[in-house]
Design an enzyme around this catalytic site. Structure first.
Site, PDB file in Angstrom:
ATOM      1  N   GLU A  15      42.314  42.382  42.417  1.00 55.23           N
ATOM      2  CA  GLU A  15      43.668  42.890  42.597  1.00 55.23           C
ATOM      3  C   GLU A  15      43.806  43.597  43.939  1.00 55.23           C
ATOM      4  OE1 GLU A  15      44.980  43.988  38.035  1.00 55.23           O
ATOM      5  OE2 GLU A  15      44.144  45.589  39.266  1.00 55.23           O
ATOM      6  N   CYS A  16      44.813  43.258  44.702  1.00 62.95           N
ATOM      7  CA  CYS A  16      45.204  43.959  45.924  1.00 62.95           C
ATOM      8  C   CYS A  16      44.012  44.197  46.855  1.00 62.95           C
ATOM      9  CB  CYS A  16      45.926  45.255  45.591  1.00 62.95           C
ATOM     10  SG  CYS A  16      47.016  45.846  46.911  1.00 62.95           S
ATOM     11  N   GLY A  17      43.483  45.414  46.924  1.00 63.03           N
ATOM     12  CA  GLY A  17      42.356  45.674  47.803  1.00 63.03           C
ATOM     13  C   GLY A  17      41.157  44.801  47.492  1.00 63.03           C
TER      14      GLY A  17
END
Length: 432
Positions: A323-325
């Protein structure tokens, strides 16, 4: 539903006219103060926030969970509070933005859950207008449970007296914090610094708790009734599965509720650090949550052994969910705001560049084979990739844009931070 099973616990939702009024500082100071009085404090954060809960968790000594009517659902919010009321001496809920801001606002939450609101107002440079702001917030919406106001950045005992005298008789001044630059919490592009990054956090919170009681005694909120609610238990879909979860300074945006959900489905969690570990723990699946990989570019790039371990895991056909990072870390390259670039794990073709401005923000729903799951997007990076998405999210707001969801073999990734308890079946599918 049995009335006898209703639980009563002092509780309050701490909001403000706007962001930047000192909600987190005040909430943390209150938690720290009550903890000093040997009370067990449970704190919740309104909305999909990862950073404020770290500060609040440090202050209260307990895990901090999120509350959001859209992302979690009303029943789940009620269940979380009911459980907290069974063990806590006081419940504090920090609001988000201004009291009425957003499609699922702090006021919506307070009204739905019948939790009284205390409004934090920056009183610097104000006298009677302080009371006008408080009165307006209290009466803007009918039937809003309103407990009173908290004054922040108060100049002197005389200033505190002036503020108190200006308030209507039925609107108490619940607390007043004297102005002190030493209690402010430092921030960066995504919000406050993480708790582990603030070396003197304990001193700041101790001072804030002291200041909170220096001008007027700090009151304990009134008890709130929390009715029991029955929800469906998570299915044992991950029994016997070992999930390696990245958790360090670069990857720390993890909902505690997500971890609880995985364990409730039978998973065994093993934590590791992409920054410092040379290999993965023995695991069937990997969870790479969001965080700040852009602040640790060179360290992540230099840890070749970890990147090789991730590649081997992927080549073996084992699941990875990012997710994301965590998604950025799996790309070939990441560039920070200053133009410094570094090689990442390279499991996904493409690169990302950090921007000076926010690229996307908002709540999203994602439809997969097992059903719908909800979450949010909040990122400053721009992605460049030739990868074709498996699907895309649906933004809750029209002015927000969708996020692509990628699936490459057993690897699934996107910018979305999903909330696992909304649909455990979908969450389990990330790791099977």
């Amino acid at each position: 539903m049995s009335a006898a099973a209703t639980r009563h616990c002092p509780a309050i939702l701490i909001s403000a006219p706007a962001s930047g009024q000192g909600k987190t500082t005040i909430t943390a100071a209150l938690a720290y103060h009550h903890r000093q009085q040997n009370r067990k404090v449970r704190v919740f954060k309104t909305g999909p926030d990862f950073i404020d809960p770290q500060i609040l968790s440090f202050a209260c000594g307990q895990p901090v969970y999120q509350l959001d009517l859209w992302m979690m659902g009303e029943a789940h919010c009620r269940e979380m509070l009911y459980r907290a009321a069974s063990e806590a001496d006081i419940i504090l809920i920090e609001g988000v933005m201004g009291l009425f801001d957003g499609d699922s606002s702090s006021a919506d939450l307070a009204q739905t859950l019948s939790t009284p609101v205390a409004v934090v107002i920056d009183a610097g440079g104000m006298a009677q207008t302080f009371a006008a702001v408080g009165y307006g917030l209290a009466h803007y919406r009918a039937n809003l449970p309103f407990a009173g106001v908290i004054a922040n950045k108060v100049g002197s005992p005389g200033h505190a007296k002036l503020l108190k005298e200006a308030l209507p008789e039925n609107m108490p001044l619940l607390a007043a914090m004297a102005k002190d630059d030493g209690v402010g919490l430092p921030s960066r592009h995504l919000g406050l610094l993480q708790a582990d990054e603030i070396g003197d956090l304990d001193l700041r919170l101790a001072r804030a708790a002291e200041l909170l009681n220096s001008l007027a005694p700090c009151r304990l909120p009134e008890p709130v009734a929390f009715a029991p609610i029955t929800t469906t238990a998570s299915p044992p879909l991950l029994t016997g599965k070992r999930i390696a979860v990245a958790r360090d300074a670069a990857f720390s945006f993890i909902y505690q509720a997500n971890l609880d959900c995985l364990m409730a489905m039978g998973a065994e969690l093993r934590f590791f650090s992409p920054l410092t570990d040379s290999g993965l723990p023995e695991a069937d699946s990997i969870y790479l949550p969001g965080g700040y990989p852009e602040l640790h570019l060179q360290t992540l790039a230099n840890n070749v052994a970890m990147k090789q371990a991730l590649q081997a895991h992927h080549q073996a056909g084992k699941p990875i969910y990012a997710e994301c990072g965590g998604f950025l870390y799996l790309l070939e390259r990441l560039t920070d705001q200053d133009g410094h670039a570094a090689a990442m794990a390279g499991l996904l073709s493409g690169s990302a560049q950090m921007q000076k401005r926010l690229v996307n923000l908002g709540m999203h729903s994602l439809q997969l084979e097992q059903g719908e799951i909800r979450g949010h997007s909040f990122h400053h990076s721009q992605l460049e990739t030739a990868l074709q998405p498996f699907t895309e999210s649906k933004p809750q707001r029209n002015r927000s844009r969708s996020e692509n969801f990628y699936r490459v073999g057993s690897l699934q990734a996107s910018y979305l931070h999903t909330y696992f308890p909304f649909n455990p079946q979908v969450a389990a599918g990330f790791f099977l």
